[in-house]
Design a protein around this motif. Sequence first.
Motif, PDB file in Angstrom:
ATOM      1  N   LEU A  55      13.545 -15.298  11.955  1.00 53.03           N
ATOM      2  CA  LEU A  55      12.337 -15.701  11.232  1.00 53.03           C
ATOM      3  C   LEU A  55      11.105 -15.016  11.815  1.00 53.03           C
ATOM      4  N   HIS A  56      11.001 -15.053  13.149  1.00 52.46           N
ATOM      5  CA  HIS A  56       9.783 -14.549  13.777  1.00 52.46           C
ATOM      6  C   HIS A  56       9.669 -13.022  13.692  1.00 52.46           C
ATOM      7  N   THR A  57      10.799 -12.337  13.871  1.00 54.36           N
ATOM      8  CA  THR A  57      10.754 -10.874  13.794  1.00 54.36           C
ATOM      9  C   THR A  57      10.441 -10.428  12.369  1.00 54.36           C
ATOM     10  N   MET A 105      -9.068 -27.658   8.560  1.00 55.47           N
ATOM     11  CA  MET A 105      -7.854 -27.148   7.902  1.00 55.47           C
ATOM     12  C   MET A 105      -6.737 -26.679   8.820  1.00 55.47           C
ATOM     13  N   CYS A 106      -7.004 -26.478  10.100  1.00 52.52           N
ATOM     14  CA  CYS A 106      -5.973 -25.869  10.953  1.00 52.52           C
ATOM     15  C   CYS A 106      -5.550 -26.773  12.111  1.00 52.52           C
ATOM     16  N   ALA A 107      -6.517 -27.516  12.671  1.00 49.17           N
ATOM     17  CA  ALA A 107      -6.268 -28.237  13.924  1.00 49.17           C
ATOM     18  C   ALA A 107      -5.148 -29.271  13.800  1.00 49.17           C
ATOM     19  N   GLY A 108      -4.987 -29.880  12.624  1.00 47.25           N
ATOM     20  CA  GLY A 108      -3.943 -30.886  12.430  1.00 47.25           C
ATOM     21  C   GLY A 108      -2.567 -30.336  12.747  1.00 47.25           C
ATOM     22  N   CYS A 109      -2.283 -29.151  12.275  1.00 46.78           N
ATOM     23  CA  CYS A 109      -0.969 -28.538  12.517  1.00 46.78           C
ATOM     24  C   CYS A 109      -0.916 -27.810  13.858  1.00 46.78           C
ATOM     25  N   HIS A 110      -1.977 -27.054  14.163  1.00 47.09           N
ATOM     26  CA  HIS A 110      -1.931 -26.177  15.344  1.00 47.09           C
ATOM     27  C   HIS A 110      -2.447 -26.837  16.621  1.00 47.09           C
ATOM     28  N   GLY A 111      -3.150 -27.972  16.483  1.00 49.69           N
ATOM     29  CA  GLY A 111      -3.819 -28.542  17.643  1.00 49.69           C
ATOM     30  C   GLY A 111      -5.073 -27.730  17.949  1.00 49.69           C
ATOM     31  N   GLY A 140       5.665 -33.069  13.538  1.00 47.19           N
ATOM     32  CA  GLY A 140       6.987 -33.084  12.922  1.00 47.19           C
ATOM     33  C   GLY A 140       7.398 -31.761  12.303  1.00 47.19           C
ATOM     34  N   LEU A 141       6.519 -30.768  12.354  1.00 51.51           N
ATOM     35  CA  LEU A 141       6.820 -29.474  11.719  1.00 51.51           C
ATOM     36  C   LEU A 141       7.867 -28.670  12.486  1.00 51.51           C
ATOM     37  N   ARG A 142       8.718 -27.993  11.761  1.00 48.74           N
ATOM     38  CA  ARG A 142       9.689 -27.074  12.369  1.00 48.74           C
ATOM     39  C   ARG A 142       9.832 -25.870  11.461  1.00 48.74           C
ATOM     40  N   ARG A 186       7.425 -25.136  14.714  1.00 48.50           N
ATOM     41  CA  ARG A 186       6.147 -25.694  15.110  1.00 48.50           C
ATOM     42  C   ARG A 186       5.030 -24.699  14.863  1.00 48.50           C
ATOM     43  N   ALA A 187       3.849 -25.234  14.545  1.00 47.35           N
ATOM     44  CA  ALA A 187       2.683 -24.365  14.427  1.00 47.35           C
ATOM     45  C   ALA A 187       2.209 -24.080  15.850  1.00 47.35           C
ATOM     46  N   PRO A 188       2.213 -22.813  16.280  1.00 44.95           N
ATOM     47  CA  PRO A 188       1.880 -22.545  17.684  1.00 44.95           C
ATOM     48  C   PRO A 188       0.422 -22.850  18.031  1.00 44.95           C
ATOM     49  N   ASN A 207      -4.489  -8.642  11.255  1.00 46.51           N
ATOM     50  CA  ASN A 207      -3.273  -9.472  11.188  1.00 46.51           C
ATOM     51  C   ASN A 207      -3.645 -10.930  10.913  1.00 46.51           C
ATOM     52  N   LEU A 208      -4.618 -11.435  11.677  1.00 45.27           N
ATOM     53  CA  LEU A 208      -5.017 -12.842  11.536  1.00 45.27           C
ATOM     54  C   LEU A 208      -5.533 -13.112  10.128  1.00 45.27           C
ATOM     55  N   PHE A 209      -6.360 -12.192   9.635  1.00 43.35           N
ATOM     56  CA  PHE A 209      -6.907 -12.349   8.285  1.00 43.35           C
ATOM     57  C   PHE A 209      -5.765 -12.439   7.271  1.00 43.35           C
ATOM     58  N   TRP A 210      -4.816 -11.537   7.402  1.00 43.91           N
ATOM     59  CA  TRP A 210      -3.696 -11.507   6.446  1.00 43.91           C
ATOM     60  C   TRP A 210      -2.908 -12.811   6.487  1.00 43.91           C
ATOM     61  N   ILE A 211      -2.617 -13.295   7.705  1.00 39.57           N
ATOM     62  CA  ILE A 211      -1.827 -14.533   7.846  1.00 39.57           C
ATOM     63  C   ILE A 211      -2.551 -15.709   7.199  1.00 39.57           C
ATOM     64  N   VAL A 212      -3.856 -15.832   7.465  1.00 40.74           N
ATOM     65  CA  VAL A 212      -4.606 -16.968   6.922  1.00 40.74           C
ATOM     66  C   VAL A 212      -4.728 -16.824   5.394  1.00 40.74           C
ATOM     67  N   GLN A 213      -4.924 -15.616   4.927  1.00 40.09           N
ATOM     68  CA  GLN A 213      -5.064 -15.393   3.482  1.00 40.09           C
ATOM     69  C   GLN A 213      -3.746 -15.655   2.733  1.00 40.09           C
ATOM     70  N   MET A 236       8.408 -20.247   4.056  1.00 37.94           N
ATOM     71  CA  MET A 236       9.510 -20.931   4.729  1.00 37.94           C
ATOM     72  C   MET A 236       9.153 -21.475   6.118  1.00 37.94           C
ATOM     73  N   THR A 237       7.852 -21.582   6.439  1.00 33.03           N
ATOM     74  CA  THR A 237       7.492 -22.112   7.754  1.00 33.03           C
ATOM     75  C   THR A 237       6.513 -23.283   7.656  1.00 33.03           C
ATOM     76  N   GLY A 238       5.846 -23.470   6.534  1.00 25.14           N
ATOM     77  CA  GLY A 238       4.824 -24.511   6.459  1.00 25.14           C
ATOM     78  C   GLY A 238       3.424 -23.961   6.669  1.00 25.14           C
ATOM     79  N   MET A 239       3.296 -22.682   7.036  1.00 22.00           N
ATOM     80  CA  MET A 239       1.958 -22.086   7.193  1.00 22.00           C
ATOM     81  C   MET A 239       1.416 -21.767   5.791  1.00 22.00           C
ATOM     82  N   PRO A 240       0.353 -22.508   5.366  1.00 24.84           N
ATOM     83  CA  PRO A 240      -0.145 -22.334   3.989  1.00 24.84           C
ATOM     84  C   PRO A 240      -0.977 -21.064   3.822  1.00 24.84           C
ATOM     85  N   SER A 241      -1.122 -20.613   2.573  1.00 20.58           N
ATOM     86  CA  SER A 241      -2.036 -19.502   2.264  1.00 20.58           C
ATOM     87  C   SER A 241      -3.385 -20.100   1.889  1.00 20.58           C
TER      88      SER A 241
END
Length: 175
Positions: free
Chosen positions: A43-45, A79-85, A97-99, A101-103, A116-122, A127-132
């Motif tokens: 998944l990560h690669t 919008m982010c702290a709930g999942c990522h801390g 409870g996410l798997r 986990r949001a790092p 990279n960060l911009f693309w991920i957030v956009q 399949m991970t729970g990270m929303p667009s």
Amino acid sequence: MKYLIGFVATLLLAASSGLLVILSGAFNVAATNPDSQMTEWLLHTTMRRSVAMRSSAIVAPQSFTEAQVRAGFKEFRAMCAGCHGAPGKMRSAAGKGLRPRAPDLALAAPEWTNANLFWIVQNGVKMTGMPSFGPTHDEQTLWNIVAFVRQLPNVTAEQYRALEDESVAAGEHEH
Ligand code: HEC
């Protein structure tokens, strides 16, 4: 010909045993069940390679203004702290409870470029729970979020709390 038959038979066997795992319910989808190292690696690669390729055309600013970082904090908190801390803040119940986990982004952010960060957030990560957030936020807001995430490794728990207190004093509510 013999080889071809052997090859096709092997393929069919592999496909049908894969199908058997799916249809029999043998695969455990429980989010309480940790992913194997193999699944985690896969998944990560896949995600890292995909993000690197897709964000290569994005032209990112080299630096951000203080105003962008502050605006980004508000989005991050909402919008982010709930999942990522966040610094000094635990993840919400849903985040715990996410798997996968949001790092912790203070640790993960230095591994990524601004593009990279911009693309991920956009675009989010399937399949991970990270929303667009692209469908709901304009590019300027997304860059503000990147500006804050970039600063996160330097933000202490006290500073984060101070930013929250400022927001409350300014009449902005957590949402
Ligand atoms: C509903 C939960 C959730 C929310 C809300 C969320 N994320 Fe994520 N995020 C995840 C998960 C889960 C991953 C892990 C993806 C993976 O392992 O491939 C992730 C991954 C990431 C990554 C990649 C980190 C890495 O190195 O693997 C970044 C960057 C990121 N999120 C930023 C954000 C930002 C910024 C926000 C707010 C605008 C946000 N996320 C909101 C769940 C969430």
